[in-house]
Write a protein that holds these residues in place. Sequence first.
Motif, short mmCIF file in Angstrom:
data_model
loop_
_atom_site.label_atom_id
_atom_site.label_comp_id
_atom_site.label_asym_id
_atom_site.label_seq_id
_atom_site.Cartn_x
_atom_site.Cartn_y
_atom_site.Cartn_z
N HIS A 1 63.46 51.15 0.71
CA HIS A 1 62.63 50.85 1.88
C HIS A 1 63.47 50.13 2.94
N SER A 2 64.25 49.14 2.51
CA SER A 2 65.06 48.37 3.46
C SER A 2 66.15 49.22 4.08
N VAL A 3 66.75 50.11 3.28
CA VAL A 3 67.80 50.98 3.81
C VAL A 3 67.23 51.91 4.88
N VAL A 4 66.03 52.47 4.64
CA VAL A 4 65.41 53.38 5.61
C VAL A 4 65.10 52.65 6.91
N SER A 5 64.51 51.47 6.80
CA SER A 5 64.18 50.71 8.02
C SER A 5 65.43 50.28 8.77
N PHE A 6 66.49 49.91 8.03
CA PHE A 6 67.73 49.51 8.69
C PHE A 6 68.35 50.69 9.43
N ALA A 7 68.34 51.88 8.82
CA ALA A 7 68.91 53.05 9.48
C ALA A 7 68.10 53.46 10.70
N GLN A 8 66.81 53.36 10.63
CA GLN A 8 65.99 53.74 11.77
C GLN A 8 66.13 52.77 12.94
N GLN B 1 78.48 40.56 11.90
CA GLN B 1 78.46 40.02 10.54
C GLN B 1 77.04 39.82 10.04
N GLU B 2 76.16 39.37 10.90
CA GLU B 2 74.77 39.15 10.47
C GLU B 2 74.10 40.47 10.10
N HIS B 3 74.33 41.52 10.89
CA HIS B 3 73.75 42.82 10.56
C HIS B 3 74.37 43.39 9.30
N PHE B 4 75.65 43.15 9.11
CA PHE B 4 76.31 43.62 7.89
C PHE B 4 75.75 42.92 6.66
N CYS B 5 75.46 41.64 6.77
CA CYS B 5 74.85 40.93 5.64
C CYS B 5 73.46 41.49 5.33
N GLY B 6 72.72 41.86 6.38
CA GLY B 6 71.42 42.50 6.15
C GLY B 6 71.56 43.85 5.45
#
Length: 623
Positions: free
Chosen positions: A328-335, A104-109
Amino acid sequence: MGVPGLWKELAEVGLDCTLSELVLRHWNNPELSHEYFRLGIDASLWLYQVQKAQGGKNPGLRTLFFRLARILHLPIRPIFVFDGTGRPSWKRDARVYKGVHLIQEHFCGMLNAFGMPYWVASGEAEAELAQMNHSGMIDAVLTDDVDALMLGAQVVVRSRAWQEDRDTDEPVMATVYDRRQGAWRVDSNGMILAAMLSGGDYDTRGMAQCGIKTALSLSQCGYGSELLAYFREAYSATDNPTQVSSKFEAFLTTWRHKVCAELCQNRSEILPRKSPKLAESISTCFLIEPIQRQILFNYAWPKTSCTKFENKEKLQSMLSQSPNIQLHSVVSFAQIHFQWAPSTVLKRLSRLIFPGIFMQELYQAAQKPCTKTPETQDSPMSHISKIFAEFQAHSPRKTHASLRILQIHSSRTNKCEKEVRVSYDCTSYSKLLPETEEKINRQRAWIPVSLLLSSGDAERKMYRAFLSQQQRKYCASPTKNIRSADQTAITSYFTTTKSALLPPKRLEFHVQCSKDSATCSPAQYTRQNEFESPCLPDNLHHESQINQNAKTDLGSSTGDARPTTVIGKNADQRMNLRRNKTIFRHLFFLMTERTYLQRQQSKILRNMRKYAHQLAQIIVLSC
């Protein structure tokens, strides 16, 4: 989840459609002036569904990532609601874990990176969403739990399948249950009674020998609304339902007597059959124990926090903002969580995220400012000004600076929605991605025609030019759907015959034999009509020519001519073989002619539809 079998019983009031069709119908509604579709999503149910996901690093988060990418393509303002700590302790005969889910915490991020808001309910998420939909804060609830309808939701969208990780344009299929439309047999109070009798989340057993059909039949008689009305009057939201209320007990005795009489006699003729054993069970066991009143209390007064004033203002501010994705946040989250290489990030985001960002910019550019004024009697000039303001004839809309549609390539009809495939400049998006050897400056996407026309004047002119180009291209090749060999045969058939629709006539075959020969050979044969058909062999002539050739051949022989009859077995076989070949050629060309006529008919129908659609588009553009 919820009451077993209730979805099946409500199938008659459900409307099957796609999620995009539902949202775009709301977007294109002229009364709403291009408003976003406010969709409440049961986030806790999503976390439960992705537990069995497989493939790659963190498959559950990957599945949620692809779902958010699909939502980004539509004019939706979503809000994700999680379960809170105030939900009941027992559910489905098991103790409820009230802690935070593992992902849940990662999903909120991830939601923060996509710019989508989320909310933690005080109780269960479906109860919070039902209350938000009932109060008008959201337009629909996306969930698979039927309890949302029981708890007061007006519009529930049940998604049947998600194509998460596929490079495909297949839409998300869903079923819409709208309480404002259709002939509903029972209301939310009747569904609560059905859950108490046949079993639900809080009591899976229910009453003995009571199925969902019998429970809904009793609710259809009005016993559910009557029971819930007196229960809410006797017990408020702050009372303790385990304590006995004398007023409610007096009503309950009368209510049980009426229900038992209906089960034994079936006076309303709504029940599928009489159930005296169920009547005996209800008279002695229904709502006797305190735990049963507590279950009914959980249905009648679910814990919600959206009705409080401070929470209501906060939720309204969340729903007033469109998704603002942080690339930027989406790229860092995917990596970090998916361990994608830079080339994989560029490939995935250019296919999934870039079209969504482009579509959101188009939706924001097409949105009209809507200011509500008090209703007054308009003068004729003010009425004319309003009409021109609706068509925007006096002030063309300025497009967004980042909207760069380069070209329109093709068009299609997807689920009754006209779409065009466009190329757009995505250089500004690619600059935000990690540096790689491959650069993507141009990308394609399917967008609705209604969205293209509402984006600006430049897009309207581009679409007009595309329609003119398509019309010229179509007129230049009218027979492109017919094969070249078939076209050659058909052209020869129609140009060399006087009537293409005449059936093949009777064939007369003449056999000549010489005086010296012991065997006969089949002579030339013809079809007795006034014209020569190309479907017959090359040695086909008119009867007059055959007679002339026969006289010439017989005149050169030493003996008298024999009559034109078939002599010998071999001559019969050769004649039959030649005749069968001729008949086969006739049939082949008739079948080719029939196929040609069918193609012409289908082409005419397609042209009628195409020109009707173009005429409608021209009328809209001219206005």
